[in-house]
Design an enzyme around this catalytic site. Sequence first.
Site, PDB file in Angstrom:
ATOM      1  N   LYS A  12       0.859  -1.196   0.000  1.00 43.91           N
ATOM      2  CA  LYS A  12       0.000   0.000   0.000  1.00 43.91           C
ATOM      3  C   LYS A  12       0.886   1.234   0.000  1.00 43.91           C
ATOM      4  O   LYS A  12       2.060   1.211   0.367  1.00 43.91           O
ATOM      5  CB  LYS A  12      -0.925   0.014   1.225  1.00 43.91           C
ATOM      6  N   PRO A  95      10.227  -4.489   0.367  1.00 40.34           N
ATOM      7  CA  PRO A  95      11.276  -4.242   1.352  1.00 40.34           C
ATOM      8  C   PRO A  95      10.707  -4.198   2.764  1.00 40.34           C
ATOM      9  O   PRO A  95       9.599  -3.706   2.983  1.00 40.34           O
ATOM     10  CB  PRO A  95      11.834  -2.876   0.949  1.00 40.34           C
ATOM     11  N   GLY A  97      10.258  -2.804   6.446  1.00 38.64           N
ATOM     12  CA  GLY A  97      10.398  -1.502   7.081  1.00 38.64           C
ATOM     13  C   GLY A  97      10.392  -0.341   6.120  1.00 38.64           C
ATOM     14  O   GLY A  97      10.950   0.712   6.400  1.00 38.64           O
ATOM     15  N   GLY A  98       9.746  -0.494   4.964  1.00 34.40           N
ATOM     16  CA  GLY A  98       9.768   0.563   3.967  1.00 34.40           C
ATOM     17  C   GLY A  98       8.547   1.463   3.969  1.00 34.40           C
ATOM     18  O   GLY A  98       8.460   2.391   3.176  1.00 34.40           O
ATOM     19  N   LEU A 100       5.592   0.324   3.163  1.00 31.28           N
ATOM     20  CA  LEU A 100       4.681  -0.219   2.155  1.00 31.28           C
ATOM     21  C   LEU A 100       3.704  -1.226   2.735  1.00 31.28           C
ATOM     22  O   LEU A 100       2.856  -1.753   2.016  1.00 31.28           O
ATOM     23  CB  LEU A 100       5.476  -0.871   1.021  1.00 31.28           C
ATOM     24  N   GLY A 101       3.832  -1.517   4.031  1.00 32.97           N
ATOM     25  CA  GLY A 101       2.880  -2.412   4.691  1.00 32.97           C
ATOM     26  C   GLY A 101       3.104  -3.885   4.415  1.00 32.97           C
ATOM     27  O   GLY A 101       2.177  -4.683   4.562  1.00 32.97           O
ATOM     28  N   SER A 104       2.294  -6.312   7.349  1.00 33.30           N
ATOM     29  CA  SER A 104       0.855  -6.291   7.619  1.00 33.30           C
ATOM     30  C   SER A 104       0.079  -7.003   6.526  1.00 33.30           C
ATOM     31  O   SER A 104      -0.877  -7.740   6.784  1.00 33.30           O
ATOM     32  CB  SER A 104       0.361  -4.839   7.744  1.00 33.30           C
ATOM     33  N   SER A 105       0.493  -6.801   5.268  1.00 35.46           N
ATOM     34  CA  SER A 105      -0.188  -7.448   4.156  1.00 35.46           C
ATOM     35  C   SER A 105       0.039  -8.957   4.182  1.00 35.46           C
ATOM     36  O   SER A 105      -0.877  -9.737   3.894  1.00 35.46           O
ATOM     37  CB  SER A 105       0.304  -6.864   2.833  1.00 35.46           C
ATOM     38  N   ASP A 137      -2.376  -1.619  10.641  1.00 36.08           N
ATOM     39  CA  ASP A 137      -2.483  -1.620   9.175  1.00 36.08           C
ATOM     40  C   ASP A 137      -3.054  -2.915   8.610  1.00 36.08           C
ATOM     41  O   ASP A 137      -3.381  -2.969   7.423  1.00 36.08           O
ATOM     42  CB  ASP A 137      -1.099  -1.404   8.545  1.00 36.08           C
TER      43      ASP A 137
END
Length: 283
Positions: A12, A95, A97-98, A100-101, A104-105, A137
């Site tokens: 995300k 990546p 810790g970027g 981008l979730g 969580s995804s 998230d």
Amino acid sequence: MTAPLTLPAPAKLNRMLHIVGRRQDGYHTLQTLFQIIDLCDYLTFASRDDGIIHLTSEVSGVSHDDNLIVRAARLLQRASGTHLGATLSIEKQLPMGGGLGGGSSNAATVLVGLNRLWGLNFSLDALAQLALTLGADVPVFVHGHSAWGEGVGEQLTPVSLDTPWFVIIHPGISVSTPSLFQDPQLTRDSRPITMARALQGGAPEWRNDCEAVVKERYPPIADALHWLSQHAPSRLTGTGACLFAAFETQQQAQAIAQLASQRWSTWVARGLNTSPLHDALGY
């Protein structure tokens, strides 16, 4: 035996992120627009009869039992009372810790995927309630739609956003989210806006309140943001470290990404409103 199942876990972007307050428990209250994109990890699930949850893929720096993938599977096991287990593997593209979730995804794909594989028939709402205990998230990925988020990001209203092509850059540095949220210079008092106002887009609403502090603390991120901003309006996603800019065409995005890739890890991704996970499962 049910055939193995391979499913995407999409990333995300936070098209905007405002910090509007801080609760007594220390969590910050937010207003954000989550947009699903077509950049994905892929998880493969195989059901097993012995109740064991086993992740075959090692993730650097994360023990097996602490991995969100394993925690999500065991959470669904406990909630459902099933005797079934699963062997899981992941093909990692996103990546860590970027912003981008990805973690969580991954957890959301485990909940949704094992719900189908194990034949549990939990509703998405029920899965999202479980998901919230894994992270703020995770529910947006369980619901599988771009969304307006409030609270700590868990109060979700589905929305339809524009779907440009994004150039996403990872500047090769990791941001400590807990440390960032403790920084005294962080903006914590943005004036709340309505969802309708947010959906109009553009400055000043489409900004990230974390960005000023992140740029101050992490010069490589400031450098990458400055570079990308010369080509299109650019901002941080989440607390970083990834940053992004939107382009009308895939060709425009690929041209800028090719330049950026000479210095940084770079991706081109299409903005979506529905998750590839939910498309794959027919939701």
